[in-house]
Scaffold this active site. Structure first.
Site, PDB file in Angstrom:
ATOM      1  N   VAL A  12       0.637  -1.207   0.019  1.00  9.31           N
ATOM      2  CA  VAL A  12      -0.010  -0.114   0.019  1.00  9.31           C
ATOM      3  C   VAL A  12       0.845   1.317  -0.038  1.00  9.31           C
ATOM      4  CG1 VAL A  12      -1.645   1.292   1.404  1.00  9.31           C
ATOM      5  CG2 VAL A  12      -1.969  -1.192   1.177  1.00  9.31           C
ATOM      6  N   ASP A  45      12.190   3.344  11.318  1.00 10.58           N
ATOM      7  CA  ASP A  45      12.014   1.920  11.751  1.00 10.58           C
ATOM      8  C   ASP A  45      10.880   1.972  13.055  1.00 10.58           C
ATOM      9  OD1 ASP A  45      12.005  -0.663  12.601  1.00 10.58           O
ATOM     10  OD2 ASP A  45      14.260  -0.740  12.822  1.00 10.58           O
ATOM     11  N   THR A  71       2.918  -7.417   9.474  1.00 11.64           N
ATOM     12  CA  THR A  71       2.001  -8.253   8.998  1.00 11.64           C
ATOM     13  C   THR A  71       2.111  -9.726   8.718  1.00 11.64           C
ATOM     14  OG1 THR A  71       2.818  -7.753   6.704  1.00 11.64           O
ATOM     15  CG2 THR A  71       1.020  -6.288   7.753  1.00 11.64           C
ATOM     16  N   TYR A 108      -4.057   2.324   8.760  1.00  9.53           N
ATOM     17  CA  TYR A 108      -4.617   0.948   8.250  1.00  9.53           C
ATOM     18  C   TYR A 108      -4.454  -0.258   9.204  1.00  9.53           C
ATOM     19  CZ  TYR A 108      -3.738   3.543   4.018  1.00  9.53           C
ATOM     20  OH  TYR A 108      -4.114   4.841   3.104  1.00  9.53           O
ATOM     21  N   ASP A 111      -8.988  -6.778   8.955  1.00  6.76           N
ATOM     22  CA  ASP A 111     -10.160  -7.769   9.138  1.00  6.76           C
ATOM     23  C   ASP A 111      -9.766  -8.729  10.533  1.00  6.76           C
ATOM     24  OD1 ASP A 111      -8.307  -8.681   7.018  1.00  6.76           O
ATOM     25  OD2 ASP A 111      -9.365 -10.773   7.537  1.00  6.76           O
ATOM     26  N   TYR A 134      -1.278 -11.296  15.938  1.00  7.02           N
ATOM     27  CA  TYR A 134      -1.424 -10.245  15.065  1.00  7.02           C
ATOM     28  C   TYR A 134      -2.786  -9.441  15.072  1.00  7.02           C
ATOM     29  CZ  TYR A 134      -2.269  -7.950  10.522  1.00  7.02           C
ATOM     30  OH  TYR A 134      -2.528  -7.053   9.516  1.00  7.02           O
TER      31      TYR A 134
END
Length: 302
Positions: A12, A45, A71, A108, A111, A134
């Site tokens: 993204v 970072d 992620t 961001y 779900d 996560y």
């Protein structure tokens, strides 16, 4: 407007460099300061609090767009402290700096803050119940940003992919060149969403957003299983000449593809709020797949 883009080398983030450019002076930041086009940007970072503080102080941005995240869902189960540092504590620090300096934040989320047990698309106010490290770290980051007092937008998205980077589409194309059969999970449902759609919609939101703190869902229209997505990738890529042959795509249950972290079975997000409040609506996921494969077919991958 000075815009600090964190995570500029991600799927993204890479698209945001182009999408945000008309809105102001985009200061792109990555973990080591080296950007995908070979130029130098700002070092930021998020795993290092001092590095993040330095980037925020150097940029003095009016808008901070945080496209950086930990992620690696399975890896997070073994490295919960790293996931918490990047997805939670760094977001709290971004929000704190923004609140103190009158800056806005776009962040961001995912779900994975939901447990996937629903039968209808998740609205923004639906109860959250992450299944793993996560999702818990991302949810904690949401709470931290809200508690910071900063003007912010939290954009939850899902099943993100692009013509570049590490993602499901590129994995399927690679495996299709190596195997005669692909076995793909058919009991997890979501909306495959191109990174360039997320970036473009973010840019469209900016002039329409009054700074009010809110959370929005941002995914493509329609829904598909991973198996349906994979079958569409293979069929379309083969038709475009990206694959010399089309391997069989066989549906399997999640139980036959065990992973370190549990995935939500239902990841469909309701984007009604995005449409009613901002007049924005993403097309069906199949349209996005055609666009991304067209990039690959013409070698137009930035």
């Amino acid at each position: 407007m000075r815009i600090l883009l964190l995570g500029a080398n991600g799927q993204v983030g890479h698209e945001l460099r182009t999408a945000l450019a008309p809105l102001g002076d985009v200061l792109a930041a990555s973990r080591d300061g080296l950007l995908t086009d070979g130029t130098r940007g700002i070092v930021a970072d998020l795993a290092d609090a001092a590095s993040l503080r330095g980037a925020l102080a150097a940029a003095q941005a009016a808008l901070i767009v945080n496209a950086a995240a930990c992620t690696a869902v399975d890896r997070a189960e073994d490295e919960p402290q790293l996931a918490a540092r990047i997805n939670h504590h760094a977001v709290a620090e971004i929000g704190g700096w923004a609140a103190a300096h009158g800056a806005r934040v776009i962040h961001y989320s995912t779900d994975y803050v939901f447990d996937g047990h629903a039968a209808t698309p998740y609205r923004e106010e639906a109860a959250t119940a992450p299944l793993g490290v996560y999702g818990r770290s991302k949810l904690a980051g949401e709470h931290a940003l809200r508690d910071s007092g900063a003007a912010h937008l939290i954009l939850r998205t899902a099943w993100v992919y692009a013509a570049r980077g590490h993602n499901f589409l590129r994995t399927m194309l690679r495996l299709a060149g190596e195997r005669d059969e692909l076995r793909v999970v058919a009991d997890q449902i979501g909306a495959p969403t191109p990174a360039h759609w997320i970036a473009g919609t973010t840019a469209q939101l900016m002039p329409r957003w009054d700074g009010q703190a809110q959370t929005l869902h941002l995914v493509a229209g329609g829904q598909a299983s991973w198996h349906e997505f994979a079958a569409a990738i293979i069929a379309s890529a083969h038709a475009r000449g990206l694959l010399a042959r089309a391997p069989r795509v066989v549906p399997i249950p999640s139980l036959q593809y065990p992973t370190r972290a549990q995935r939500p079975a239902w990841s469909v997000l309701d984007c009604t709020r995005l449409k009613t409040r901002f007049g924005l609506e993403l097309p069906d996921w199949k349209v996005g797949l055609d666009e991304v494969l067209a990039q690959l077919a013409t070698n137009a991958v930035p």
